[in-house]
Scaffold this motif. Sequence first.
Motif, PDB file in Angstrom:
ATOM      1  N   UNK A 150      14.959   8.322   3.917  1.00  0.00           N
ATOM      2  CA  UNK A 150      15.390   9.725   4.022  1.00  0.00           C
ATOM      3  C   UNK A 150      15.968  10.024   5.407  1.00  0.00           C
ATOM      4  N   UNK A 151      15.371   9.438   6.442  1.00  0.00           N
ATOM      5  CA  UNK A 151      15.889   9.596   7.800  1.00  0.00           C
ATOM      6  C   UNK A 151      17.306   9.042   7.886  1.00  0.00           C
ATOM      7  N   UNK A 198       0.832  -1.201   0.000  1.00  0.00           N
ATOM      8  CA  UNK A 198       0.000   0.000   0.000  1.00  0.00           C
ATOM      9  C   UNK A 198       0.870   1.256   0.000  1.00  0.00           C
ATOM     10  N   UNK A 199       0.281   2.331  -0.440  1.00  0.00           N
ATOM     11  CA  UNK A 199       1.012   3.585  -0.640  1.00  0.00           C
ATOM     12  C   UNK A 199       1.520   4.186   0.672  1.00  0.00           C
ATOM     13  N   UNK A 200       0.727   4.116   1.735  1.00  0.00           N
ATOM     14  CA  UNK A 200       1.142   4.702   3.012  1.00  0.00           C
ATOM     15  C   UNK A 200       2.379   4.001   3.580  1.00  0.00           C
ATOM     16  N   UNK A 201       2.398   2.676   3.498  1.00  0.00           N
ATOM     17  CA  UNK A 201       3.567   1.929   3.980  1.00  0.00           C
ATOM     18  C   UNK A 201       4.778   2.255   3.124  1.00  0.00           C
ATOM     19  N   UNK A 202       4.587   2.338   1.810  1.00  0.00           N
ATOM     20  CA  UNK A 202       5.681   2.683   0.906  1.00  0.00           C
ATOM     21  C   UNK A 202       6.243   4.065   1.256  1.00  0.00           C
ATOM     22  N   UNK A 203       5.349   5.026   1.482  1.00  0.00           N
ATOM     23  CA  UNK A 203       5.790   6.378   1.846  1.00  0.00           C
ATOM     24  C   UNK A 203       6.540   6.365   3.180  1.00  0.00           C
ATOM     25  N   UNK A 204       6.059   5.583   4.136  1.00  0.00           N
ATOM     26  CA  UNK A 204       6.721   5.486   5.436  1.00  0.00           C
ATOM     27  C   UNK A 204       8.127   4.916   5.288  1.00  0.00           C
ATOM     28  N   UNK A 205       8.265   3.897   4.450  1.00  0.00           N
ATOM     29  CA  UNK A 205       9.580   3.295   4.240  1.00  0.00           C
ATOM     30  C   UNK A 205      10.528   4.246   3.521  1.00  0.00           C
ATOM     31  N   UNK A 206      10.008   4.991   2.563  1.00  0.00           N
ATOM     32  CA  UNK A 206      10.848   5.979   1.882  1.00  0.00           C
ATOM     33  C   UNK A 206      11.231   7.108   2.842  1.00  0.00           C
TER      34      UNK A 206
END
Length: 161
Positions: free
Chosen positions: A127-128, A115-123
């Motif tokens: 970045x972190x 899902x997109x939210x998990x993908x965004x969290x991983x990206x």
Amino acid sequence: MNVFDCAIKREEDTRTYFMGLVEKATDSELKILFSMLAGCEDEHRKRLLDLKKGMESKTTVLADLDVSVCSYRPFLTQSELLEEKDKDPDLYLFTVKKEEQDISFYQELAARAGDEQTRKSLLMLADEERRHLERMEEIYAFVETPRTYLENGEFSNLRTL
């Protein structure tokens, strides 16, 4: 498993690794360096805890993410790393490789996310890690500063003539 829990576990494992190096190192400068790096890992863990609080836990879960994948596995044991000191006196390359490994880890997980939210969290975690790499580079610059000054602005030597 929640991706933030995974990231936090990796930071805790890495801190433990650096603290083990503090105990094993015989060089006082390396002990200081490793304790600073362990402190940096602890700060990063706290930052990840804050990020986790701001995210919904249901939307940051990767179904096939196993706890064993989240453990930090150094490519060198602590003893092997200390032996590498001859090739890389300040062990800078090791730290850069470790952070690059973490960035790649989160990017690969993001590619697998359903899902997109998990993908965004991983990206966001990748970045972190990039910011964390910058922080590690700052620590090395700080530690190395006494040895990398110019005796005279007219010359670029690093030793007194």
